[in-house]
Design an enzyme around this catalytic site. Structure first.
Site, PDB file in Angstrom:
ATOM      1  N   ASP A   1       0.763  -1.070   0.121  1.00  0.00           N
ATOM      2  CA  ASP A   1      -0.037   0.020  -0.149  1.00  0.00           C
ATOM      3  C   ASP A   1       0.936   1.134  -0.120  1.00  0.00           C
ATOM      4  O   ASP A   1       2.168   1.181   0.375  1.00  0.00           O
ATOM      5  CB  ASP A   1      -1.075  -0.074   0.900  1.00  0.00           C
TER       6      ASP A   1
ATOM      7  N   TYR B   1       3.068   4.698   0.715  1.00  0.00           N
ATOM      8  CA  TYR B   1       3.961   5.164   1.697  1.00  0.00           C
ATOM      9  C   TYR B   1       2.814   6.177   2.574  1.00  0.00           C
ATOM     10  O   TYR B   1       1.796   6.757   1.676  1.00  0.00           O
ATOM     11  CB  TYR B   1       4.716   6.255   1.497  1.00  0.00           C
TER      12      TYR B   1
ATOM     13  N   PHE C   1       6.902   2.035  -4.089  1.00  0.00           N
ATOM     14  CA  PHE C   1       8.101   2.303  -3.798  1.00  0.00           C
ATOM     15  C   PHE C   1       8.697   3.646  -4.179  1.00  0.00           C
ATOM     16  O   PHE C   1       9.848   4.028  -3.589  1.00  0.00           O
ATOM     17  CB  PHE C   1       9.208   1.185  -4.366  1.00  0.00           C
TER      18      PHE C   1
ATOM     19  N   HIS D   1      11.229  -8.935   0.664  1.00  0.00           N
ATOM     20  CA  HIS D   1      10.751  -7.525   0.757  1.00  0.00           C
ATOM     21  C   HIS D   1      12.041  -7.031   0.905  1.00  0.00           C
ATOM     22  O   HIS D   1      12.956  -7.222   1.773  1.00  0.00           O
ATOM     23  CB  HIS D   1       9.890  -7.123   1.790  1.00  0.00           C
TER      24      HIS D   1
END
Length: 223
Positions: free
Chosen positions: A64, A66, A77, A186
């Site tokens: 989801d 930031y 990202f 991740h």
């Protein structure tokens, strides 16, 4: 929400007519009225706006947006220029440097990737300020799953870069033999040293694209 008006519209227009989407639309509008929500409403669909379906070469799936002020702008990202790169993006840049020798830029805006055919899609497209995952389960997952299914149906080579278990769960939807699926932990500081570093996703993606006669991605983010 700025309407989708490129070839994604044909792929997703059926979703806009479904009951879940009306509930999602109403919920999101109410959230924007009552709370501070990221990204700005006109940026929600930027991943689709910047990377038409017919141009997608690589898919990077995030979770989801930031949730701090000024960061999210609709690409997973990525952050707007002038905003400090978050820890996950710092680690992505480190791996990019180790993998391809790219210079680490002074900003975290990844629009250049999106404009080259890298779909940078979060599975949830909005979030309340300072509350990670606060819009999980309100309907975005069904919508982005429809986008993933549209990608799976494309009759051409596409690379999927799946970082972390939430993204990797989407691999169950991907069964097109023309596509390449790359999985790794991740890039967050909590898991990057468990196999994200050294996974070489960028060179692997380009080698796959080149082997199929497709222009590779220039991953170098300019200053």
């Amino acid at each position: 929400m700025a309407a989708i008006n490129n070839d994604w519209l044909d792929a997703l227009k059926g979703e806009f007519k479904k009951p879940y989407y009306k509930q999602l639309f109403d919920k999101v509008n109410d959230e924007y009225r009552r709370f501070q929500i990221f990204p700005p409403a006109d940026d929600i669909f930027n991943a689709f706006h910047l990377t038409p379906l017919s141009k997608v070469k690589v898919v990077i799936l995030g979770q989801d947006p930031y949730h701090n002020v000024g960061q999210a702008h609709g690409l997973c990202f990525s952050v707007k220029k002038g905003v400090e790169a978050p820890p996950s993006l710092v680690n992505i840049y480190k791996e990019l440097q180790d993998d391809l020798g790219c210079r680490i830029p002074r900003h975290g805006c990844l629009t250049k990737w999106a404009e080259q055919g890298v779909l940078m899609l979060n599975t949830v497209l909005t979030v309340r300020a300072h509350q990670a995952n606060s819009h999980r389960g309100i309907g975005w997952e069904e919508f982005t799953d429809a986008a993933i299914m549209a990608l799976n149906g494309q009759d051409r080579p596409i690379v999927y870069i799946l970082w972390g278990s939430p993204a990797q769960r989407k691999a169950a939807m991907l069964h097109n033999p023309k596509h390449l699926i790359l999985k790794a932990p991740h890039p967050s500081p909590l898991s990057a040293y468990r196999g994200f570093f050294g996974s070489r996703p960028f060179s692997q993606a380009n080698e796959f694209l080149t082997s199929h006669g497709i222009e590779p991605v220039d991953w170098q983010i300019e200053e």
